[in-house]
Write an enzyme that holds these catalytic residues in place. Structure first.
Site, PDB file in Angstrom:
ATOM      1  N   ALA A   1     -55.896  25.701   9.533  1.00 15.54           N
ATOM      2  CA  ALA A   1     -55.937  26.485  10.768  1.00 15.54           C
ATOM      3  C   ALA A   1     -55.009  27.698  10.673  1.00 15.54           C
ATOM      4  CB  ALA A   1     -55.561  25.616  11.965  1.00 15.54           C
TER       5      ALA A   1
ATOM      6  N   GLY B   1     -56.943  30.171   8.648  1.00 14.90           N
ATOM      7  CA  GLY B   1     -58.089  30.643   9.421  1.00 14.90           C
ATOM      8  C   GLY B   1     -57.678  31.549  10.566  1.00 14.90           C
ATOM      9  N   ASP B   2     -56.562  31.254  11.202  1.00 13.30           N
ATOM     10  CA  ASP B   2     -56.045  32.097  12.284  1.00 13.30           C
ATOM     11  C   ASP B   2     -55.745  33.497  11.751  1.00 13.30           C
ATOM     12  OD1 ASP B   2     -54.802  32.619  14.964  1.00 13.30           O
ATOM     13  OD2 ASP B   2     -52.984  32.737  13.738  1.00 13.30           O
ATOM     14  N   ALA B   3     -55.073  33.563  10.612  1.00 10.52           N
ATOM     15  CA  ALA B   3     -54.746  34.863  10.018  1.00 10.52           C
ATOM     16  C   ALA B   3     -56.022  35.622   9.659  1.00 10.52           C
ATOM     17  CB  ALA B   3     -53.876  34.668   8.779  1.00 10.52           C
TER      18      ALA B   3
END
Length: 166
Positions: free
Chosen positions: A43, A46-48
């Site tokens: 996560a 994926g957030d970045a």
């Protein structure tokens, strides 16, 4: 970050030469077994990725107002909108992708005040899905899902605006 954690990370990243100068250890991105990785690490990646995707995507609309771009991108990548994006792309997902999402959604984490616990956990699953695709170098699939998510969020925002106007 606790000081001990910081020290451990620095020790993994650098070593001292004979003169006491720090030399960077070159860690390389290798093939990961995504099923063994911590869901919250997926996560994190994926957030970045989604932040960068959204910011880059918004540049096709406006390149002059950084404040507006930042404010709008922050809204788009919020847990509330990522949850809605996941609901929109769910029919497109493979069983393996859904399993990654579920594992991360169920990981223990703390929700912020700006979203419900369910939305926050869902957004964590969404980000982990993107992170897993990024780390597996599945670029075409990653871009397909990120673009579909962006479109779903944009449509939902437009719907909200239209409903508030009427």
């Amino acid at each position: 970050m606790k000081f001990e954690s910081f020290q451990r990370l620095v020790a993994m990243m650098f070593e001292a030469d004979d003169a006491g100068h720090l030399i960077e250890r070159h860690g390389e991105l290798t093939d990961y077994d995504i099923r063994q990785m911590n869901s919250l690490v997926l996560a994190y990646v994926g957030d970045a990725y989604f932040h960068l995707f959204v910011r880059t995507r918004l540049l096709s609309f406006d390149q002059s107002n950084v404040r507006a771009l930042h404010a709008f991108s922050a809204q788009i990548v919020s847990a509330v909108w990522q949850h809605k994006a996941y609901l929109a792309i769910e029919p497109m997902l493979t069983e393996d992708e859904k399993a990654i999402y579920r594992r991360a959604r169920n990981a223990k984490s703390h929700a912020p005040r700006s979203a419900t616990v369910a939305e926050y956990h869902s957004s964590t699953g969404f980000e982990a899905l993107l992170g897993s695709l990024y780390l597996r170098h599945e670029t075409a699939r990653l871009e397909e899902l990120a673009e579909a998510s962006f479109q779903a969020i944009a449509q939902a925002i437009m719907k909200d605006i239209h409903e508030k106007e009427t």
